[in-house]
Design a protein around this motif. Structure first.
Motif, PDB file in Angstrom:
ATOM      1  N   TYR A 171       0.834  -1.236  -0.021  1.00 57.29           N
ATOM      2  CA  TYR A 171      -0.042  -0.034  -0.069  1.00 57.29           C
ATOM      3  C   TYR A 171       0.803   1.185   0.084  1.00 57.29           C
ATOM      4  O   TYR A 171       0.584   2.082  -0.726  1.00 57.29           O
TER       5      TYR A 171
ATOM      6  N   VAL B 185       1.084   4.026  -2.727  1.00 56.19           N
ATOM      7  CA  VAL B 185       0.817   5.655  -2.467  1.00 56.19           C
ATOM      8  C   VAL B 185       1.861   6.502  -3.048  1.00 56.19           C
ATOM      9  O   VAL B 185       1.856   7.698  -3.604  1.00 56.19           O
TER      10      VAL B 185
ATOM     11  N   GLY C 199       0.622   8.484  -5.966  1.00 58.24           N
ATOM     12  CA  GLY C 199      -0.180   9.637  -5.445  1.00 58.24           C
ATOM     13  C   GLY C 199       0.155  10.950  -6.143  1.00 58.24           C
ATOM     14  O   GLY C 199      -0.950  11.705  -6.212  1.00 58.24           O
TER      15      GLY C 199
ATOM     16  N   LEU D 113      -7.538   7.432  -0.459  1.00 56.29           N
ATOM     17  CA  LEU D 113      -6.473   6.667  -0.099  1.00 56.29           C
ATOM     18  C   LEU D 113      -7.146   6.018   1.110  1.00 56.29           C
ATOM     19  O   LEU D 113      -6.299   4.927   1.547  1.00 56.29           O
TER      20      LEU D 113
END
Length: 165
Positions: A7, A11, A15, A40
């Motif tokens: 994860y 990100v 992102g 998120l």
């Protein structure tokens, strides 16, 4: 523990692209950041399902598009575009014109219907192919092209640009 690292890697890698996409879909940069954070957070809560998807990037992009659409549907959040006299003043004339053009374009994008706005944002901000957009938005490639064409025609008219032949 490995799932958490996946994860975090996701990100870190996606992102900035998610932020650009949200900025294209929403007027205020702070609202875009909030929507990205909400998406998120939701993705983290169901990371098992997200990471198991055939395409986790498309899954999260779809979550972002849906959350942005929900954001605009809330009557409390609706705003009128800024009047030209309310736009920030830049130091140089060229920079000032670029800001005016950018703000006018973003205001015009926000007036597009949700599907057209999503297609235009995914195509030009996230640089996705029509096939990829079709997967993310769960529509046919033809629908993507029609929405892109109509959206761009509306933007050209709003920006008073010549029609491409």
């Amino acid at each position: 523990m490995r799932q958490r690292l996946d994860y975090e890697e996701f990100v870190a890698a996606r992102g900035p692209a998610l932020q650009r996409l949200a900025r294209g879909l929403l007027r205020n940069p702070a609202d875009a950041e909030d929507v990205v954070q909400d998406v998120l957070a939701k993705a983290l809560l169901k990371w098992g399902r997200v990471s198991a998807a055939d395409d986790p990037v498309a899954y999260v992009n779809r979550m972002l598009v849906n959350e942005s659409t929900s954001f605009w549907r809330r009557a409390v959040r609706r705003e009128d575009p800024l009047a030209p006299e309310d736009l920030p003043v830049a130091e140089a004339a060229d920079a000032h014109q670029r800001l005016l053009d950018r703000d006018a374009l973003l205001a015009a994008v926000r007036t597009l219907p949700a599907k057209q706005r999503s297609v235009v944002a995914l195509r030009y901000l996230d640089e996705m192919s029509d096939e990829r957009i079709a997967d993310v938005l769960d529509m046919s490639v033809g629908s993507v092209r029609v929405n892109a064409s109509r959206g761009l025609a509306t933007l050209r008219k709003a920006m008073r640009l010549p029609v491409e032949v």
